[in-house]
Scaffold this motif. Structure first.
Motif, short mmCIF file in Angstrom:
data_model
loop_
_atom_site.label_atom_id
_atom_site.label_comp_id
_atom_site.label_asym_id
_atom_site.label_seq_id
_atom_site.Cartn_x
_atom_site.Cartn_y
_atom_site.Cartn_z
N ASP A 57 0.94 -1.10 -0.09
CA ASP A 57 -0.07 0.27 0.00
C ASP A 57 0.93 1.41 0.03
OD1 ASP A 57 -1.45 2.22 0.53
OD2 ASP A 57 -2.81 1.16 2.09
N ASN A 59 0.25 4.46 -0.41
CA ASN A 59 -0.25 5.58 0.25
C ASN A 59 -0.22 5.55 1.66
OD1 ASN A 59 -1.21 6.68 -2.44
ND2 ASN A 59 -3.27 5.53 -2.23
N SER A 60 -0.46 4.47 2.25
CA SER A 60 -0.29 4.40 3.67
C SER A 60 1.15 3.90 4.10
CB SER A 60 -1.24 3.34 4.17
OG SER A 60 -2.58 3.65 3.94
#
Length: 84
Positions: A57, A59-60
């Motif tokens: 992930d 984005n995170s």
């Protein structure tokens, strides 16, 4: 349990960890990840788990590590060691 400060890592170590993580995801092989988990203020404990990276992930800034018994999301910024 003994609490420790998060180890400071060199840029080349971080790049090596990120390469192994991407390679595990791409080639589908198991690695062992060790990460630092905060417990009290700037002290924490180290945790370790083996498995294959099944999801990244961006984005995170976390990865999903999966093995026969469990799956876990691990923050990229908390990773302190990766062993192929």
């Amino acid at each position: 349990m003994k609490l420790v400060k998060m180890p400071e890592l060199e840029q080349d170590e971080l790049e090596s960890f990120h390469y192994l993580i991407r390679d595990s995801a791409r080639e589908d092989y198991a690695i062992t990840i060790t990460w630092w988990q905060p417990v009290k203020e700037d002290l924490g404990k180290t945790c370790s788990m083996w498995g294959v990276i099944k999801w990244m992930d961006q984005n995170s800034r976390r990865v999903k590590l999966v093995n026969d018994e469990e799956s876990r999301w691990i923050q990229m910024d908390a990773i302190i060691n990766v062993i192929p």
